[in-house]
Motif scaffolding. Structure first.
Motif, PDB file in Angstrom:
ATOM      1  N   ARG A   1       0.842  -1.096  -0.085  1.00 28.34           N
ATOM      2  CA  ARG A   1       0.087  -0.014   0.146  1.00 28.34           C
ATOM      3  C   ARG A   1       1.073   1.293  -0.008  1.00 28.34           C
ATOM      4  N   ALA A   2       2.060   1.264   0.641  1.00 25.50           N
ATOM      5  CA  ALA A   2       2.899   2.287   0.821  1.00 25.50           C
ATOM      6  C   ALA A   2       3.788   2.548  -0.380  1.00 25.50           C
ATOM      7  N   GLN A   3       3.725   1.194  -1.522  1.00 25.95           N
ATOM      8  CA  GLN A   3       4.407   1.301  -2.561  1.00 25.95           C
ATOM      9  C   GLN A   3       6.051   1.337  -2.123  1.00 25.95           C
ATOM     10  N   ILE A   4       6.513   0.650  -1.111  1.00 25.70           N
ATOM     11  CA  ILE A   4       7.723   0.262  -0.813  1.00 25.70           C
ATOM     12  C   ILE A   4       8.339  -1.009  -1.125  1.00 25.70           C
ATOM     13  N   GLU A   5       8.795  -1.379  -2.161  1.00 34.73           N
ATOM     14  CA  GLU A   5       9.367  -2.581  -2.845  1.00 34.73           C
ATOM     15  C   GLU A   5      10.698  -2.767  -2.499  1.00 34.73           C
TER      16      GLU A   5
END
Length: 161
Positions: A23-27
């Motif tokens: 959801r936080a777009q931390i890959e």
């Protein structure tokens, strides 16, 4: 009683962290939000109670799921990572060996599968090193299934000492 709550707790914790990062777009690395990561999380959820709580039955599925997840992450990233059936046999053998270390029983099947996995993974290298070509009746790969069948039948019909 604690070990019965450890597995679902780790699953929920891992999935919550996974979806929060998504959801936080931390890959964390390329391909992190693919299905192999979920397999790794489930494998870790099996392994934690296996080693923290002594649930030795969870070692094999934990190693297998973690290994399969890691395989599908590494196969497209690392050029040296093997991509054949031998890698899956390797994970099963490692699971059996780790379980045998914890229970002090059943080491032989793990070692046999480990040897089979190495032969399977490095079959082409072994054949070229032995200077054997895969032509005609001299192809040892033709007899491989029969050797495995014979060993399996032996283990099934042999009596325990």
């Amino acid at each position: 009683m604690k070990t019965t709550r450890t597995f679902p707790g780790i699953i929920l914790l891992g999935l919550g962290l996974y979806f929060m990062l998504q959801r936080a777009q931390i890959e964390l690395f390329p391909g992190f939000f693919d299905w192999p990561t979920i397999l790794c999380l489930i494998g870790i959820a099996f392994l934690v109670p296996a080693y923290a709580g002594g649930d030795t039955q969870s070692i094999l599925p934990g190693v297998l799921l973690l290994g399969i997840g890691l395989h599908f992450h590494f196969v497209n990233v690392l050029d040296i990572w093997p991509n054949n059936i031998g890698i899956f046999i390797l994970f099963v053998s490692l699971g059996l060996i780790l379980k045998a270390r914890k229970t002090n029983a059943g080491l032989l099947p793990g070692i046999l599968l480990f040897i089979i996995s190495l032969i399977t993974i490095y079959y082409d290298h072994i054949m070229s090193w032995l200077q054997i070509t895969n032509t005609g009746i001299a192809d040892p790969g033709k007899y491989w299934p029969f050797v495995l069948l014979a060993i399996g039948i032996y283990f099934l019909i042999s009596k325990k000492d």
